[in-house]
Design a protein around this motif. Structure first.
Motif, mmCIF file in Angstrom:
data_model
loop_
_atom_site.group_PDB
_atom_site.id
_atom_site.type_symbol
_atom_site.label_atom_id
_atom_site.label_comp_id
_atom_site.label_asym_id
_atom_site.label_seq_id
_atom_site.Cartn_x
_atom_site.Cartn_y
_atom_site.Cartn_z
ATOM 1 N N VAL A 1 0.849 -1.199 0.000
ATOM 2 C CA VAL A 1 0.000 0.000 0.000
ATOM 3 C C VAL A 1 0.883 1.247 0.000
ATOM 4 N N VAL A 2 1.920 1.252 0.819
ATOM 5 C CA VAL A 2 2.840 2.390 0.886
ATOM 6 C C VAL A 2 3.550 2.566 -0.464
ATOM 7 N N VAL A 3 4.032 1.472 -1.031
ATOM 8 C CA VAL A 3 4.770 1.541 -2.305
ATOM 9 C C VAL A 3 3.882 2.070 -3.418
ATOM 10 N N VAL A 4 2.647 1.612 -3.496
ATOM 11 C CA VAL A 4 1.780 2.060 -4.582
ATOM 12 C C VAL A 4 1.434 3.540 -4.427
ATOM 13 N N HIS A 5 1.330 4.027 -3.189
ATOM 14 C CA HIS A 5 1.114 5.474 -2.993
ATOM 15 C C HIS A 5 2.341 6.260 -3.470
ATOM 16 N N LYS A 6 3.506 5.732 -3.204
ATOM 17 C CA LYS A 6 4.736 6.388 -3.678
ATOM 18 C C LYS A 6 4.760 6.417 -5.201
ATOM 19 N N GLU B 1 -3.570 4.044 -9.924
ATOM 20 C CA GLU B 1 -4.736 4.193 -9.046
ATOM 21 C C GLU B 1 -5.472 2.868 -8.892
ATOM 22 N N THR B 2 -5.596 2.122 -9.990
ATOM 23 C CA THR B 2 -6.223 0.797 -9.922
ATOM 24 C C THR B 2 -5.414 -0.118 -9.009
ATOM 25 N N ALA B 3 -4.102 -0.085 -9.146
ATOM 26 C CA ALA B 3 -3.228 -0.898 -8.287
ATOM 27 C C ALA B 3 -3.390 -0.488 -6.823
#
Length: 191
Positions: free
Chosen positions: A135-140, A169-171
């Motif tokens: 979750v953190v990585v995808v926000h980055k 965003e989908t990820a």
């Protein structure tokens, strides 16, 4: 005398046997009560640990939502570019400086999200750790795309970055759903 001796011996043996049986039942009852109290303590401790985990998971997801909101605001804020080339009516290229009012709150929120991911790691279970990290990585990744878009396009979404941003965003949505499902499974009481 033999019959009195036999009667006394039988009576004494009966009393001793009765005492042993009563003592055994008392010991079993004590062990049962102790096991019952231990089980009650374990259930209470498990419930307390689930409550702590639930609070951490909820904080983590709330912070992820706040980060998403700040990302969207940063993407669409008309004054968010640090430097924006503008071509004046006379054809001159001008560089104008704008304040990036969402950069600092977004950085703070992202730092808090990372901190909450560490709390998820501490409270466990281990199966949730990679999900919280993803979750953190995808926000980055979303923030990196927004930054590239800002540098090349300005406010809004440039055509070059539209699909990349949609994919990210989908990820993000999928990673958060995976985390929610795993957290829900973790919080189910043990029977």
């Amino acid at each position: 005398m033999d019959s009195q001796l036999i009667a006394a011996l039988l009576g004494g043996t009966g009393v001793a046997t009765g005492g042993l049986i009563a003592g055994a039942f008392s010991l079993l009852k004590g062990r049962q009560e102790s096991a019952s109290q231990e089980r009650k303590h374990q259930l209470e401790e498990g419930s307390r640990h689930r409550d702590v985990r639930r609070d951490i998971y909820a904080q983590f997801l709330r912070k992820a939502g706040q980060v998403s909101e700040l990302e969207a605001k940063r993407l669409h804020d008309a004054d968010q570019r640090v430097t924006l080339r503008e071509i004046s009516r006379a054809g001159n290229v001008e560089h104008k400086e704008y304040a990036d009012k969402y950069a600092s709150p977004l950085g703070d929120a992202m730092g808090e999200l990372i901190g909450l991911a560490f709390l998820v790691e501490l409270e466990g279970p281990v199966s949730l750790v990679p999900l919280a990290q993803s979750v953190v990585v995808v926000h980055k990744e979303v923030q990196d795309i927004i930054q590239k878009n800002r540098a090349d396009h300005g406010p809004g979404v440039g055509d070059v970055y539209r699909q990349e941003l949609q994919d990210a965003e989908t990820a993000r949505v999928l990673r958060e759903r995976d985390f929610i499902q795993a957290a829900r499974n973790t919080l189910q009481p043990e029977n």
